[in-house]
Scaffold this active site. Structure first.
Site, PDB file in Angstrom:
ATOM      1  N   GLY A  74       3.508   1.854  10.879  1.00  0.00           N
ATOM      2  CA  GLY A  74       3.186   1.226  12.161  1.00  0.00           C
ATOM      3  C   GLY A  74       2.708  -0.194  11.957  1.00  0.00           C
ATOM      4  O   GLY A  74       3.083  -1.113  12.683  1.00  0.00           O
ATOM      5  N   ALA A  75       1.873  -0.378  10.934  1.00  0.00           N
ATOM      6  CA  ALA A  75       1.335  -1.707  10.613  1.00  0.00           C
ATOM      7  C   ALA A  75       0.648  -1.625   9.256  1.00  0.00           C
ATOM      8  O   ALA A  75       0.417  -0.535   8.723  1.00  0.00           O
ATOM      9  CB  ALA A  75       0.353  -2.166  11.683  1.00  0.00           C
ATOM     10  N   MET A  76       0.311  -2.790   8.693  1.00  0.00           N
ATOM     11  CA  MET A  76      -0.374  -2.854   7.392  1.00  0.00           C
ATOM     12  C   MET A  76      -1.391  -3.980   7.420  1.00  0.00           C
ATOM     13  O   MET A  76      -1.085  -5.104   7.800  1.00  0.00           O
ATOM     14  CB  MET A  76       0.662  -3.099   6.282  1.00  0.00           C
ATOM     15  CG  MET A  76       0.044  -3.282   4.911  1.00  0.00           C
ATOM     16  SD  MET A  76      -0.912  -1.832   4.383  1.00  0.00           S
ATOM     17  CE  MET A  76      -2.141  -2.600   3.345  1.00  0.00           C
ATOM     18  N   GLU A  77      -2.627  -3.659   6.972  1.00  0.00           N
ATOM     19  CA  GLU A  77      -3.792  -4.525   7.167  1.00  0.00           C
ATOM     20  C   GLU A  77      -3.960  -5.626   6.138  1.00  0.00           C
ATOM     21  O   GLU A  77      -5.079  -6.082   5.896  1.00  0.00           O
ATOM     22  CB  GLU A  77      -5.062  -3.668   7.185  1.00  0.00           C
ATOM     23  CG  GLU A  77      -5.415  -2.984   5.859  1.00  0.00           C
ATOM     24  CD  GLU A  77      -4.867  -1.589   5.693  1.00  0.00           C
ATOM     25  OE1 GLU A  77      -5.377  -0.839   4.851  1.00  0.00           O
ATOM     26  OE2 GLU A  77      -3.904  -1.225   6.419  1.00  0.00           O
ATOM     27  N   ASN A  78      -2.880  -6.103   5.502  1.00  0.00           N
ATOM     28  CA  ASN A  78      -2.997  -7.170   4.509  1.00  0.00           C
ATOM     29  C   ASN A  78      -4.000  -8.217   4.999  1.00  0.00           C
ATOM     30  O   ASN A  78      -3.916  -8.689   6.127  1.00  0.00           O
ATOM     31  CB  ASN A  78      -1.645  -7.854   4.296  1.00  0.00           C
ATOM     32  CG  ASN A  78      -0.513  -6.875   4.140  1.00  0.00           C
ATOM     33  OD1 ASN A  78      -0.522  -6.048   3.252  1.00  0.00           O
ATOM     34  ND2 ASN A  78       0.455  -6.943   5.031  1.00  0.00           N
ATOM     35  N   HIS A 116      -9.781  -2.775   9.846  1.00  0.00           N
ATOM     36  CA  HIS A 116      -9.582  -2.731   8.392  1.00  0.00           C
ATOM     37  C   HIS A 116     -10.033  -4.021   7.705  1.00  0.00           C
ATOM     38  O   HIS A 116     -10.330  -3.995   6.501  1.00  0.00           O
ATOM     39  CB  HIS A 116      -8.102  -2.538   8.073  1.00  0.00           C
ATOM     40  CG  HIS A 116      -7.688  -1.112   7.945  1.00  0.00           C
ATOM     41  ND1 HIS A 116      -8.361  -0.192   7.174  1.00  0.00           N
ATOM     42  CD2 HIS A 116      -6.640  -0.438   8.487  1.00  0.00           C
ATOM     43  CE1 HIS A 116      -7.751   0.980   7.250  1.00  0.00           C
ATOM     44  NE2 HIS A 116      -6.698   0.860   8.038  1.00  0.00           N
ATOM     45  N   GLU A 145       0.843  -1.199   0.000  1.00  0.00           N
ATOM     46  CA  GLU A 145       0.000   0.000   0.000  1.00  0.00           C
ATOM     47  C   GLU A 145       0.878   1.250   0.000  1.00  0.00           C
ATOM     48  O   GLU A 145       1.829   1.327   0.791  1.00  0.00           O
ATOM     49  CB  GLU A 145      -0.919   0.025   1.227  1.00  0.00           C
ATOM     50  CG  GLU A 145      -1.949   1.140   1.144  1.00  0.00           C
ATOM     51  CD  GLU A 145      -2.891   1.172   2.341  1.00  0.00           C
ATOM     52  OE1 GLU A 145      -4.068   1.525   2.163  1.00  0.00           O
ATOM     53  OE2 GLU A 145      -2.457   0.852   3.458  1.00  0.00           O
ATOM     54  N   HIS A 161      -6.905  -1.059  15.243  1.00  0.00           N
ATOM     55  CA  HIS A 161      -7.004  -0.341  13.967  1.00  0.00           C
ATOM     56  C   HIS A 161      -6.916  -1.313  12.790  1.00  0.00           C
ATOM     57  O   HIS A 161      -7.749  -1.293  11.879  1.00  0.00           O
ATOM     58  CB  HIS A 161      -5.874   0.692  13.891  1.00  0.00           C
ATOM     59  CG  HIS A 161      -5.883   1.547  12.672  1.00  0.00           C
ATOM     60  ND1 HIS A 161      -6.413   2.814  12.654  1.00  0.00           N
ATOM     61  CD2 HIS A 161      -5.436   1.324  11.408  1.00  0.00           C
ATOM     62  CE1 HIS A 161      -6.289   3.346  11.445  1.00  0.00           C
ATOM     63  NE2 HIS A 161      -5.683   2.437  10.664  1.00  0.00           N
ATOM     64  N   GLU A 162      -5.914  -2.192  12.830  1.00  0.00           N
ATOM     65  CA  GLU A 162      -5.696  -3.097  11.695  1.00  0.00           C
ATOM     66  C   GLU A 162      -6.799  -4.149  11.587  1.00  0.00           C
ATOM     67  O   GLU A 162      -7.187  -4.540  10.475  1.00  0.00           O
ATOM     68  CB  GLU A 162      -4.323  -3.775  11.807  1.00  0.00           C
ATOM     69  CG  GLU A 162      -3.147  -2.816  11.883  1.00  0.00           C
ATOM     70  CD  GLU A 162      -3.140  -1.765  10.780  1.00  0.00           C
ATOM     71  OE1 GLU A 162      -3.573  -2.073   9.653  1.00  0.00           O
ATOM     72  OE2 GLU A 162      -2.718  -0.630  11.051  1.00  0.00           O
TER      73      GLU A 162
END
Length: 1035
Positions: free
Chosen positions: A438-442, A477, A304, A473-474
């Protein structure tokens, strides 16, 4: 709104490039060149994609021709096109029918001597004609073909404007957005990474359907070397095809001699090789040092927003959803992860193992695809028939328990709250040693920074709050963003605003002990601060370049998005209407793409009260225009008049509009001010409105608990009444309302509506304040002014300002404990108060911090410093050269990431110039200090007097290296720019900043964050000019 209207399948039949030509006041004759075959060669019918993407603008009125984008250096050619357009229109008269009223009549046979006046007119006409002929002769040639106008070029006059592929052939597409003719149905990906050479090979098989007749397939590819390409139509035979590449837009294309017909299925197969990325996006390599001191390498992904194309050729836009089947080869000592569970493992002839994953059971956007090759260790748990796992490097497995427990609770909560069960069989949460975001919602494989996922058993509640917030948060998503996805990046807030809102809302229910409300209030204040600038943008705004896509990841999309959802929820009748609306939205658009209007329409459809206003009508004013309202209160007897205007800090060069918002104004008064039942609502839809209150009411407080996204000005009498009320009884208002008053009055001072003396008068009550939100907001605002004065070298004023702060907060500073504290709210208060105290060189604070550090060092780290005090202790220690060196050694040995990060902040706070230069260079180099931490290092360096100018020089000298590591427009670059410029307040610094960023051209000059920086410096300058005399007198 999608600027290209690219997602609608029901199109008008008229081409979008039938554009008015602004040169003509009357409607000109139109030549349809596609039909006028007697004068011009015939042209093929327009591809529907060329119709769809043409924005309205003043262009030549010639129907039937394709157009290409023109940049600034092509304006001469466009001017030529305008002139030639007039010529075409004149020529067209020869083809008019005889019935035309404009048909020239045959001249009479007799002829008379022309008058002198007629002679003059004729001469002038001939001069004009001759001039026009010469202009047309000397202008560069402009051939009107479907491929467009030719471009001015001194050496090669006929260089075409349309894109040229790397092989010199014309590239068949000239837009940033992909055409809509072809849609992918499924991808079959095979990846073979080599972690020794840091390269990989791949094979991508894309099954597609043709939506419109077309002679081309255009998709994305970046830094991939395609070695072979085959194409198969329907059940036909696969044949090799030539792939064209246009690198500036990261696009590749295949052209065909005959149309692919709507409804046909086809398959494109691409073999390629590439290097693993050395930055933090695409398919990138990472490493860490294990417990034995050995370097271990791994490969992970971050796609992303625009980087899936760096791992495999694809239709890399959110609306092109498809299924994915992924196969990855690896050495036996490694393991692999992807979005879906592993289906099988086979041994390849070369001795490697190939892991095949199940085909995705959902259609996904490309940015949500993920895969990892590493040697991570998991812990796992079954939750509602879903396998939840947390992965880390083996040495940090003991730090994963809290994440697993928190993710399990939140997954159950979201399943029930949304009434849609998480659709995949597994959910992995993976801590990556090198990770920028911080993080990624894959989907099914959420990746995190180690500091965002791992907490030790002795971690403070404040550290757990950070981890729980990111997980919440993730996980949100997985519904908002993954299940229902925005159609284009202009509506990113539908993903990020919702996930931000849900992270706070869910934690208040699931983990109330984390006391998340203070944090949510603070981020809403910061969102207001940013949105008050003229350089801000609407929540939903046009996005046309990669840099603009990157810049959408900011506080407007995240925190403002969350804030307006909170305001909407608070204004709806009943506590379940908002929930019913978002459930309706998720169910209606499950698996689809949406825009902002779809959300408002879903919320309107479940409206339960006939008297309540239309949600779409109310909320469009909050998403379609930038900024927010200032509500001014004036009172006469029992009548209260509320007036709204745009709260805009900078009026210079601002676009003045009659901005109006549909504001659900909430208010309480002195007779009832604390309980939710006290809250009353007045909807302000027009410029001003009037409400009635009993004359006995002494004061009003608007925006109850700051749930609305607006600022309130009470006028001199209103502020005086509120100040007196707080002086008499600090608890007459909720802590959120007290913090809101503090934030609002500082904002009004910055706007110039109230004097700084009035600000300080309100703060007189602070000596009785003990709650976290009001204290932390007041300290943040006062410390900000202190830093501005310090950087301006107003040392006398800085000393007096410090005395003022110490005097008002002295009792709080001396009442803080230095041991373990279980309350999150008290930890937040303590860390803010003690950081300020030690920053002011309070003797007691400095002594306690030094003593704690000495204990910590002597015990080799076994005597633990409470998590919320680590930053202040390490910062104090770093001011001594000897302790700075000790801290650097400990930084290299500590494994717990949250503690390591606070050590780094301490190291970067040094006032020793040589140490500052060293730490900046080390952060850029990335061996001792990870480059992902460089924005944090720069931010910490800039807080100090010694470091801010060194940091400014550093980013000027190393800009090209910075944008190699962090994309132009990315959040990291935004943060760096803000850190190094936000404390400037002089004309000299304004000129420097303007000069440097102007010189960057395409390397960053157009970034919104640059405009924000320049605007902030001007505002600082203006505030100083207004308030320095007052401060000198008053302090």
């Amino acid at each position: 709104m999608d600027p290209f209207d690219s997602n609608s399948t029901d199109r008008a039949n008229l081409p979008r490039n039938m554009i008015e030509n602004s040169m003509f006041e009357e409607e000109p004759d139109v030549v349809d060149l596609a039909k006028d075959s007697t004068a011009f060669p015939s042209f093929p019918a327009l591809d529907p994609d060329e119709v769809v993407y043409e924005p309205r603008s003043s262009r030549l009125l010639v129907r039937g021709l394709g157009e290409n984008d023109m940049d600034e250096d092509e304006e001469d050619c466009e001017s030529s096109a305008r002139l030639l357009g007039m010529s075409f229109m004149n020529r067209s008269s020869a083809h008019r029918s005889s019935s035309s009223p404009y048909t020239r009549q045959a001249p009479p046979r007799s002829c008379s001597r022309p008058s002198a006046r007629t002679m003059v007119v004729c001469v002038l006409f001939l001069v004009i004609v001759a001039s026009m002929t010469m202009v047309l002769y000397f202008l560069p040639g402009c051939t009107f073909t479907k491929t467009g106008c030719r471009k001015v070029n001194k050496t090669t006059p006929f260089e075409p404007v349309y894109p040229i592929s790397t092989n010199g052939e014309p590239f068949p597409w000239a837009q940033f957005r992909l055409p809509q003719s072809i849609h992918p149905l499924s991808y079959d990906l095979t990846l073979n990474p080599d972690l020794n050479s840091m390269t990989f090979t791949g094979k991508t098989v894309i099954n597609m359907i043709v939506l419109h007749n077309t002679k081309r397939i255009v998709l994305h590819s970046a830094n991939l070397n395609i070695t072979k390409a085959t194409f198969k139509l329907g059940d036909g035979k696969a044949s090799e095809v030539t792939v064209l590449e246009y690198k500036p837009r990261q696009q590749i294309a295949v052209k065909f001699s005959e149309d692919l017909k709507a409804g046909q299925h086809c398959v494109l197969t691409l073999d390629y090789f590439a290097n693993l990325s050395h930055t933090y996006d695409g398919f990138y390599n990472s490493s860490y040092t294990d417990k034995d001191g050995n370097k271990r390498v791994l490969a992970a992904t971050q796609f992303e927003p625009l980087s899936a194309r760096k791992a495999f050729p694809c239709f890399d836009e959110p609306a092109f959803k498809a299924t994915f089947l992924i196969k990855i080869s690896r050495k036996p000592s490694y393991m692999t992860l992807s979005n879906m569970p592993k289906a099988s493992t086979t041994t390849l002839p070369n001795g490697l193992l190939e892991d095949k994953f199940e085909k995705t059971s959902v259609n996904m956007s490309t940015y949500l695809v993920a895969f990892i090759v590493a040697n991570f260790t998991p812990i796992e748990k079954n939750v509602s028939e879903i396998l939840v796992s947390v992965y880390s490097v083996p040495e940090k497995k003991e730090h994963t328990d809290y994440a697993l427990e928190t993710a399990s609770k939140l997954l159950e909560f979201y399943n029930k709250f949304f009434e849609i069960v998480y659709p995949l069989k597994k959910l992995d949460l993976v801590a990556i040693p090198d990770f920028l975001a911080g993080a990624m919602e894959n989907w099914g494989l959420i990746t995190f920074r180690e500091t965002s996922l791992l907490v030790g058993k002795q971690s403070s509640p404040l550290e757990k709050q950070v981890v729980a917030s990111v997980i919440a948060h993730e996980l949100a998503h997985q519904w908002f963003g993954n299940l229902v996805t925005m159609s284009w990046w202009n509506d990113l807030w539908l993903n990020e605003g919702f996930a931000t809102y849900m992270q706070y809302m869910s934690l208040q229910t699931v983990l109330p002990q984390l006391d998340i409300g203070n944090l949510f209030l603070a981020v809403r204040f910061r969102a207001l601060d940013k949105d008050a600038l003229n350089s801000s943008h609407a929540v939903s705004t046009e996005v046309n370049t990669p840099e603009q896509v990157e810049e959408m990841f900011d506080s407007v999309s995240y925190e403002k998005g969350a804030s307006i959802l909170l305001m909407l929820n608070a204004s709806l009748p009943g506590d379940q209407q908002f929930r019913k609306g978002i459930i309706e939205y998720l169910k209606q658009f499950n698996g689809s793409n949406t825009d902002t209007d779809d959300l408002w329409n879903s919320l309107t459809q479940v409206e339960v009260s006939a008297q309540h206003q239309n949600v779409s009508e109310m909320m469009s004013s909050w998403t379609s225009q930038k900024g927010f309202p200032l509500v001014t209160v004036s009172r006469k007897g029992d009548q209260v008049t509320l007036t709204q205007e745009h709260f805009l800090l900078t009026s210079d060069n601002a676009t003045h509009t009659s901005s109006l918002w549909n504001i659900p104004v909430t208010y309480v008064n002195d007779s009832c001010s604390l309980a939710p039942e006290c809250r009353q609502v007045f909807t302000l839809r027009t410029k001003s409105g009037t409400l009635k209150v009993p004359e006995s009411v002494k004061w009003l407080k608007l925006n109850y608990k700051n749930t609305g996204f607006y600022i309130v000005h009470y006028g001199d009498d209103g502020w005086t009444a509120l100040k007196e009320a707080l002086s008499n009884n600090v608890n007459v208002l909720t802590s959120e309302d007290r913090a809101s008053l503090i934030h609002n009055i500082f904002a009004l001072s910055r706007l110039g509506r109230v004097s700084f003396r009035l600000v300080l008068n309100l703060l007189n009550y602070m000596s009785n304040e003990t709650e976290t939100s009001p204290v932390t907001e007041a300290l943040l605002q006062l410390n900000r002014i202190c830093q501005l004065l310090d950087k301006r070298q107003e040392q006398d004023l800085v000393s007096r300002m410090k005395e003022y702060i110490q005097h008002h907060f002295e009792s709080l500073m001396h009442n803080q404990t230095w041991g373990e504290e279980e309350s999150v709210s008290k930890q937040e208060l303590r860390s803010a108060v003690l950081e300020t105290a030690c920053g002011l060189n309070d003797e007691n604070c400095i002594e306690r911090a030094k003593a704690l550090f000495k204990q910590y060092v002597n015990s080799s780290g076994t005597v633990r410093i409470p998590g919320d005090l680590q930053k202040v202790v390490f910062t104090v220690a770093a001011q001594s050269n000897e302790d700075w060196s000790t801290l650097l050694t400990m930084y290299g040995n500590v494994t717990y990431d949250a503690e390591k990060r606070k050590m780094l902040q301490g190291l970067a706070s040094t006032q020793h110039a040589r140490s500052i230069v060293w730490i900046l260079k080390a952060g850029l180099k990335g061996d001792i200090i990870p480059t992902q931490e460089l924005p944090l290092v720069i931010d910490s360096v800039c807080d100090g007097f010694a470091g801010y100018l060194i940091a400014w020089d550093f980013i000027q000298n190393n800009w090209d290296q910075l944008i190699e590591k962090f994309p132009v427009g990315s959040f990291a670059i935004q943060r760096i720019i803000k850190s190094v410029t936000s404390q400037f307040s002089t004309q000299a610094h304004l000129d420097q900043v303007h000069g440097f960023f102007s010189s960057l051209k395409e390397r960053g000059s157009q970034m919104r964050s640059v405009q924000e920086a320049l605007e902030t410096i001007k505002l600082n300058q203006r505030w100083m000019e207004r308030n320095l005399p007052t401060l000198r007198k008053w302090l």
